[in-house]
Design a protein around this motif. Structure first.
Motif, PDB file in Angstrom:
ATOM      1  N   TYR A   1      -8.894   0.631  -0.849  1.00 34.26           N
ATOM      2  CA  TYR A   1      -7.580   0.613  -0.225  1.00 34.26           C
ATOM      3  C   TYR A   1      -7.321   2.029   0.279  1.00 34.26           C
ATOM      4  O   TYR A   1      -7.224   2.971  -0.508  1.00 34.26           O
ATOM      5  N   ASN A   2      -7.245   2.190   1.588  1.00 38.76           N
ATOM      6  CA  ASN A   2      -6.944   3.490   2.178  1.00 38.76           C
ATOM      7  C   ASN A   2      -5.442   3.591   2.351  1.00 38.76           C
ATOM      8  O   ASN A   2      -4.843   2.882   3.160  1.00 38.76           O
TER       9      ASN A   2
ATOM     10  N   ARG B   1      -0.408   4.273   9.096  1.00 38.02           N
ATOM     11  CA  ARG B   1      -1.564   3.391   9.201  1.00 38.02           C
ATOM     12  C   ARG B   1      -2.303   3.381   7.867  1.00 38.02           C
ATOM     13  O   ARG B   1      -2.543   4.433   7.261  1.00 38.02           O
ATOM     14  N   PHE B   2      -2.620   2.181   7.404  1.00 33.45           N
ATOM     15  CA  PHE B   2      -3.397   1.978   6.196  1.00 33.45           C
ATOM     16  C   PHE B   2      -4.605   1.113   6.567  1.00 33.45           C
ATOM     17  O   PHE B   2      -4.678   0.571   7.675  1.00 33.45           O
ATOM     18  N   SER B   3      -5.529   0.955   5.639  1.00 34.11           N
ATOM     19  CA  SER B   3      -6.616   0.002   5.885  1.00 34.11           C
ATOM     20  C   SER B   3      -7.153  -0.539   4.573  1.00 34.11           C
ATOM     21  O   SER B   3      -7.037   0.085   3.515  1.00 34.11           O
TER      22      SER B   3
ATOM     23  N   LEU C   1      -8.075   4.351  -2.966  1.00 28.90           N
ATOM     24  CA  LEU C   1      -8.114   3.682  -4.268  1.00 28.90           C
ATOM     25  C   LEU C   1      -9.241   2.665  -4.198  1.00 28.90           C
ATOM     26  O   LEU C   1      -9.230   1.784  -3.337  1.00 28.90           O
ATOM     27  N   ARG C   2     -10.240   2.775  -5.103  1.00 24.48           N
ATOM     28  CA  ARG C   2     -11.429   1.925  -5.033  1.00 24.48           C
ATOM     29  C   ARG C   2     -11.565   1.049  -6.266  1.00 24.48           C
ATOM     30  O   ARG C   2     -11.166   1.432  -7.362  1.00 24.48           O
TER      31      ARG C   2
ATOM     32  N   LEU D   1       0.824  -1.204   0.000  1.00 27.05           N
ATOM     33  CA  LEU D   1       0.000   0.000   0.000  1.00 27.05           C
ATOM     34  C   LEU D   1       0.859   1.255   0.000  1.00 27.05           C
ATOM     35  O   LEU D   1       0.509   2.256  -0.654  1.00 27.05           O
ATOM     36  N   GLU D   2       1.967   1.227   0.702  1.00 31.29           N
ATOM     37  CA  GLU D   2       2.866   2.378   0.689  1.00 31.29           C
ATOM     38  C   GLU D   2       3.453   2.587  -0.706  1.00 31.29           C
ATOM     39  O   GLU D   2       3.536   3.719  -1.201  1.00 31.29           O
ATOM     40  N   GLN D   3       3.841   1.503  -1.377  1.00 21.89           N
ATOM     41  CA  GLN D   3       4.376   1.615  -2.729  1.00 21.89           C
ATOM     42  C   GLN D   3       3.298   2.124  -3.696  1.00 21.89           C
ATOM     43  O   GLN D   3       3.585   2.917  -4.603  1.00 21.89           O
TER      44      GLN D   3
END
Length: 286
Positions: free
Chosen positions: A150-151, A225-227, A65-66, A41-43
């Motif tokens: 994707y948060n 933090r991601f989710s 991102l949906r 997710l960071e990339q």
């Protein structure tokens, strides 16, 4: 309260299950697994947005991102969410990552195990949706939901909100990811329940997000933090119920008697949906 590997059910005064902290899949290497998902997710964030500051929106100040199947918000019929070629490329990488595939299957199996009548409702309506339109694509094969967000953070801290477009009595799945200290921040707040629950990286929670206001507590300035969220729009179920037509078109075809029956059905709809939530004999009560 701590959402650990052991599931933590949340019930109301009647012992009706209204939310669940499901923990994570049984895997001794899960720490490495969920960290690899956070790295992805960071990339993705860096590739799409670089190092600019995240944009603020209704749910918080973080990039998203949906993908998946949706309906509503101006769409004339159910369709696959459209993305630019660059976003599509990033989404294909994320959707094919082993951990996100596994989390999709895990959340669906949790819903099937804990809320089986609701799961069957999803199976009936969404099964008919996809069978009726082969252009609609499921993002994950082992999936009961229709959409995912994707948060991308880098600090995914949600404001207090409800997800009004989701099925009112439907549940969504949220998986926390990143490198934050869950004892100090990133807690999931369930406002009507009066609960603040530790929500560690790699763990998944399920809740009726259109009904319960929810948010997160802050994390440290140097933490990330991601989710990964999974959900289904309420308009998809209405589309199937209306014979694969818009509500206005369907209602125009009804007789006066049928319209009255439909009005009564709509009045009882939420109570019917609430009836899908099981009564537990013993659990953690709100």
């Amino acid at each position: 309260m701590d959402a650990s590997r052991t599931p933590l059910p949340i019930v109301d005064k009647d012992r009706r299950l209204i939310a669940l902290f499901a923990g994570h899949p049984p895997d001794d290497n899960w720490q490495d697994e969920h960290r690899s998902a956070a790295d992805e997710l960071e990339q993705a964030r860096l590739k799409l947005f670089g190092k600019r500051e995240a944009q603020e929106h209704r749910r918080g100040e973080f990039d998203t991102l949906r993908c998946g199947t949706s309906h509503g918000g101006g769409q004339r019929e159910p369709s696959n969410l459209a993305n630019s070629p660059k976003r599509t490329e990033v989404l294909e990488r994320l959707n094919n990552h082993r951990v996100f595939k596994r989390l999709a299957g895990f959340a669906s199996s949790v819903l099937c195990t804990w809320v089986p009548e609701l799961y069957d409702y999803y199976t009936t309506y969404l099964g008919a949706l996809y069978a009726g339109d082969h252009q609609l694509k499921r993002t994950f094969l082992s999936w009961i939901f229709t959409s995912t967000t994707y948060n991308l953070g880098p600090s995914t801290i949600c404001f207090k909100h409800k997800d009004f477009a989701n099925l009112p009595f439907g549940w969504c799945a949220v998986t926390a990811l990143g490198d934050f200290d869950p004892k100090k921040g990133g807690h999931l707040v369930l406002w009507e329940c009066g609960l603040v629950v530790e929500f560690p990286p790699g763990s998944t929670a399920l809740l009726p997000s259109a009904t319960i206001s929810h948010s997160n507590t802050a994390i440290g300035a140097q933490e990330h933090r991601f989710s990964f969220t999974q959900y289904s729009a309420g308009a998809l179920f209405r589309w199937v119920e209306n014979g694969f037509k818009k509500a206005t078109t369907f209602e125009a075809s009804l007789t006066a008697v049928e319209k009255e029956r439909r009005k009564q059905d709509n009045t009882a709809r939420f109570l019917k949906g609430l009836g899908f939530f099981p009564i537990l004999r013993s659990s953690t009560s709100t």
